[in-house]
Scaffold this motif. Structure first.
Motif, PDB file in Angstrom:
ATOM      1  N   UNK A  54     -74.296  26.396  27.400  1.00 16.24           N
ATOM      2  CA  UNK A  54     -73.053  26.914  26.567  1.00 16.24           C
ATOM      3  C   UNK A  54     -72.627  28.197  27.341  1.00 16.24           C
ATOM      4  N   UNK A  55     -73.400  29.150  27.408  1.00 17.37           N
ATOM      5  CA  UNK A  55     -72.781  30.531  28.022  1.00 17.37           C
ATOM      6  C   UNK A  55     -71.943  30.073  29.239  1.00 17.37           C
ATOM      7  N   UNK A  63     -68.053  31.086  29.916  1.00 11.46           N
ATOM      8  CA  UNK A  63     -67.558  32.104  30.993  1.00 11.46           C
ATOM      9  C   UNK A  63     -66.625  31.206  31.849  1.00 11.46           C
ATOM     10  N   UNK A  64     -66.950  30.064  32.164  1.00 12.06           N
ATOM     11  CA  UNK A  64     -66.037  29.264  33.303  1.00 12.06           C
ATOM     12  C   UNK A  64     -64.798  28.826  32.460  1.00 12.06           C
ATOM     13  N   UNK A  65     -65.049  28.811  31.276  1.00  7.68           N
ATOM     14  CA  UNK A  65     -63.686  28.330  30.352  1.00  7.68           C
ATOM     15  C   UNK A  65     -62.717  29.717  30.575  1.00  7.68           C
ATOM     16  N   UNK A  84     -73.821  36.108  34.472  1.00  2.00           N
ATOM     17  CA  UNK A  84     -74.307  34.744  34.161  1.00  2.00           C
ATOM     18  C   UNK A  84     -75.501  34.483  34.985  1.00  2.00           C
ATOM     19  N   UNK A  85     -75.543  35.134  36.189  1.00  2.00           N
ATOM     20  CA  UNK A  85     -76.857  34.700  37.084  1.00  2.00           C
ATOM     21  C   UNK A  85     -77.941  35.795  36.518  1.00  2.00           C
ATOM     22  N   UNK A  86     -77.677  36.856  36.230  1.00  2.00           N
ATOM     23  CA  UNK A  86     -78.587  38.010  35.805  1.00  2.00           C
ATOM     24  C   UNK A  86     -79.397  37.300  34.435  1.00  2.00           C
TER      25      UNK A  86
END
Length: 227
Positions: A65-66, A70-72, A178-180
């Motif tokens: 979902x996250x 973020x990509x949206x 997001x990666x963190x």
């Protein structure tokens, strides 16, 4: 302080699975390391932004979902035409940001409440806003005046220009955040949680007993905690 110091203190002095308190928690190093090391934790800070950082760092997420949210946001930013929103723009924005950078930051700020993970977007926005200011590359921490023209950059050893847009920083920090979060979700101990309280630690009710306190006390006169 560094998380390795917290890790060593917890392993040496607290019982396994205990509960740790940091009453001056800053950006949450103690809480994050406690969760990784298998402890429950609580932290407080007088600065609202620090509490926002701690909550974002220690919250549990549905990574799918996250990432979708973020990509949206980034997709909507890619289609943004660069037009400033209507209404008055603050003097600070006019002075410290190029027109396009200010427009892009304000555009994303206007999207924040559309999403479940609004606090994550606020952190991304804050990181991007710091990097997108009209300042020299070697003076990001305490710039004294906006930099509007080319300058000799001591960091890059060449002539540089002030930042003119925020889009690349928004994308960079969205993906980095997001990666963190994904990485921490893989290493944090299961079943452990952190409580974050905003306020003066002398007046807060933490509502529980603790097995230990790990903290780095405030530095009066050296850091302006409300800047």
């Amino acid at each position: 302080f560094i998380p390795q110091l917290v890790e060593a203190l917890l392993s040496r002095h607290l019982p396994d699975g205990g509960r740790v308190l940091d009453p001056f928690a800053g950006s949450g190093t103690t809480l994050v390391q406690a969760l990784e090391s298998g402890y429950d934790a609580a932290g407080s800070d007088v600065a609202p932004f620090n509490c926002l950082l701690m909550r974002v760092k220690t919250r549990k997420y549905n990574p799918f979902v996250l990432e979708s949210e973020l990509r949206d946001v980034l997709g909507r930013l890619d289609s943004f035409d660069g037009k400033r929103p209507e209404g008055t723009v603050s003097r600070y924005l006019r002075d410290w940001y190029a027109p396009r950078a200010a427009a892009e930051l304000l555009f994303v700020r206007g999207l924040v409440e559309d999403y479940e993970h609004a606090d994550v977007l606020r952190v991304v926005l804050a990181r991007a806003a710091r990097s997108a200011r009209r300042t020299t590359h070697f003076d990001l921490d305490f710039p004294r005046a906006p930099q509007r023209s080319e300058y000799w950059c001591h960091k890059h050893r060449k002539t540089c220009r002030p930042v003119g847009e925020a889009r690349r920083f928004l994308r960079r920090y969205a993906l980095d955040t997001l990666a963190r979060i994904k990485e921490f979700s893989r290493v944090r101990a299961r079943g452990r949680a952190a409580d974050v309280l905003h306020g003066d630690a002398r007046e807060l009710d933490f509502g529980a007993r603790f097995d230990g306190v790990v903290t780095s006390p405030p530095y009066p006169g050296l850091i302006d905690y409300h800047e």
